[in-house]
Design a protein around this motif. Structure first.
Motif, PDB file in Angstrom:
ATOM      1  N   THR A  58      32.577  -6.381   8.582  1.00 44.37           N
ATOM      2  CA  THR A  58      32.338  -4.944   8.422  1.00 44.37           C
ATOM      3  C   THR A  58      30.866  -4.600   8.568  1.00 44.37           C
ATOM      4  O   THR A  58      30.524  -3.544   9.105  1.00 44.37           O
ATOM      5  N   CYS A  59      29.986  -5.490   8.118  1.00 46.50           N
ATOM      6  CA  CYS A  59      28.548  -5.255   8.258  1.00 46.50           C
ATOM      7  C   CYS A  59      28.150  -5.201   9.729  1.00 46.50           C
ATOM      8  O   CYS A  59      27.407  -4.312  10.157  1.00 46.50           O
ATOM      9  N   ILE A  60      28.667  -6.135  10.517  1.00 42.09           N
ATOM     10  CA  ILE A  60      28.359  -6.146  11.952  1.00 42.09           C
ATOM     11  C   ILE A  60      28.935  -4.907  12.627  1.00 42.09           C
ATOM     12  O   ILE A  60      28.284  -4.281  13.482  1.00 42.09           O
ATOM     13  N   ALA A  61      30.152  -4.505  12.239  1.00 41.13           N
ATOM     14  CA  ALA A  61      30.797  -3.334  12.858  1.00 41.13           C
ATOM     15  C   ALA A  61      29.967  -2.070  12.636  1.00 41.13           C
ATOM     16  O   ALA A  61      29.653  -1.340  13.585  1.00 41.13           O
ATOM     17  N   PHE A  62      29.585  -1.803  11.373  1.00 39.41           N
ATOM     18  CA  PHE A  62      28.846  -0.557  11.155  1.00 39.41           C
ATOM     19  C   PHE A  62      27.410  -0.655  11.650  1.00 39.41           C
ATOM     20  O   PHE A  62      26.809   0.361  12.029  1.00 39.41           O
ATOM     21  N   SER A  63      26.850  -1.844  11.710  1.00 41.50           N
ATOM     22  CA  SER A  63      25.494  -1.987  12.246  1.00 41.50           C
ATOM     23  C   SER A  63      25.464  -1.691  13.741  1.00 41.50           C
ATOM     24  O   SER A  63      24.541  -1.026  14.235  1.00 41.50           O
ATOM     25  N   LEU A  64      26.484  -2.147  14.459  1.00 39.07           N
ATOM     26  CA  LEU A  64      26.559  -1.890  15.897  1.00 39.07           C
ATOM     27  C   LEU A  64      26.713  -0.403  16.184  1.00 39.07           C
ATOM     28  O   LEU A  64      26.068   0.141  17.081  1.00 39.07           O
ATOM     29  N   VAL A  65      27.569   0.278  15.411  1.00 35.40           N
ATOM     30  CA  VAL A  65      27.769   1.708  15.634  1.00 35.40           C
ATOM     31  C   VAL A  65      26.533   2.498  15.220  1.00 35.40           C
ATOM     32  O   VAL A  65      26.124   3.445  15.900  1.00 35.40           O
TER      33      VAL A  65
ATOM     34  N   PHE B  25      33.118   8.855  11.191  1.00 37.28           N
ATOM     35  CA  PHE B  25      34.241   8.536  10.314  1.00 37.28           C
ATOM     36  C   PHE B  25      34.464   7.023  10.253  1.00 37.28           C
ATOM     37  O   PHE B  25      34.639   6.444   9.175  1.00 37.28           O
ATOM     38  N   SER B  26      34.445   6.376  11.409  1.00 36.84           N
ATOM     39  CA  SER B  26      34.617   4.921  11.443  1.00 36.84           C
ATOM     40  C   SER B  26      33.461   4.219  10.754  1.00 36.84           C
ATOM     41  O   SER B  26      33.658   3.232  10.036  1.00 36.84           O
ATOM     42  N   LEU B  27      32.265   4.750  10.957  1.00 40.04           N
ATOM     43  CA  LEU B  27      31.084   4.175  10.301  1.00 40.04           C
ATOM     44  C   LEU B  27      31.229   4.234   8.783  1.00 40.04           C
ATOM     45  O   LEU B  27      30.917   3.259   8.081  1.00 40.04           O
TER      46      LEU B  27
END
Length: 311
Positions: free
Chosen positions: A34-41, A54-56
């Protein structure tokens, strides 16, 4: 371990250490994904759109709450909550699995497919990949906890039919709230404002029911919990039935100021948009309202059988 003081550890005692190791590894991987996902966005800038935001939020929330669970269990703080903590990790895991799944789907279908070939598109695809990995990891946690808990003597709330229904009801309501964050959809019409009030009231009712079960407070009610649930769920079914009629009627009936065709909505004419257009938001809320109405009806049938049908 004593039977009363440590009921929250209804795992088989000889295997607690094995589960602790597996659970820690799973949650560390969940935090990483989850950390990588929101960091990329987040690295894509402020133009990522409503769905991106919303996804962030979903990935940040899952990351933060999973990290809190890790800290609580790492320092043994769960022993301060012996009567309800055993429900907390699996409840959050159920929610997070569904949230990451919904974020992956909506982010892909309403945002990523419209991005041109660029580094930002690559980041978005990578974020979806890690979101899917997080979804699988949370699902694995649910499956493993389900298997390790001794359900006969001390079942987790989300292992029960009403528990799963409450998870579905509150999650669908949260997605509805995301779509109706565009106040232009309903502020012009009192009937539509009533629908938003319905979604809010029913969400609060379902959340209260979950908290009463999680914190073992149902015995403090002046009436039996099944009767309490029948009353609340019946009220939710009535409210959602009104919303199921009013929302589509005032959103899609041209005589009442609605838009029957998607093409009549100017915000939907440009395919290269980074947000869900207003007509699609209206349709999504209508579909989600129907889903939640069915969930509340199933919930009502379950509790009515508990109250009125004697074995």
């Amino acid at each position: 371990m004593t039977t009363t003081g440590n009921q929250f550890t209804s795992l088989r005692n000889s295997d607690v250490g094995v589960w602790t190791g597996r659970g820690c590894c799973l949650r560390l991987l969940q935090v990483l994904s989850t950390c990588i996902a929101f960091s990329l966005v987040a690295s894509m800038g402020t133009w990522r759109g409503d769905i991106g935001n919303f996804s962030l939020f979903i990935w940040c929330f899952c990351f933060a709450m999973t990290l809190i669970i890790i800290i609580v269990e790492w320092f043994g703080l769960q022993r301060r909550f012996p009567f309800f903590w055993y429900n907390v990790p699996i409840t959050f895991a159920c929610y997070f699995a569904l949230l990451c799944l919904s974020a992956s789907i909506t982010y892909t279908t309403t945002f990523v497919q419209f991005l041109p070939l660029s580094p930002n598109r690559d980041r978005a695809i990578a974020a979806i990949t890690f979101s899917c990995i997080a979804c699988v990891l949370y699902g694995m946690e649910v499956a493993w906890i389900w298997d390790w808990y001794e359900l006969g003597s001390n079942p987790c709330y989300v292992h029960t039919i009403p528990g799963l229904l409450k998870v579905l009801e509150t999650l669908v309501a949260c997605v509805i709230f995301a779509f109706i964050s565009n106040t232009n959809l309903y502020l012009h019409q009192p009937a539509l404002v009533w629908c938003v009030v319905v979604y809010s009231i029913c969400f609060i009712q379902a959340a209260v029911a979950i908290l009463l079960k999680l914190f073992k407070l149902k015995y403090t009610l002046p009436i039996p919990f099944p009767i309490f649930q029948v009353g609340l769920t019946l009220l939710s079914v009535i409210f959602y039935s009104s919303a199921m009629v009013l929302w589509p009627l005032y959103q899609f009936d041209e005589k009442l100021g609605g838009q029957a065709q998607r093409s009549s909505d100017g915000s939907c004419r440009d395919d290269l948009t980074y947000y869900v257009c207003a007509w699609d938001q209206r349709l999504a809320v209508a579909i989600l309202t129907a889903i939640n109405l069915l969930a509340y009806m199933a919930d009502l049938v379950y509790w009515a059988r508990q109250v009125f049908v004697k074995d």
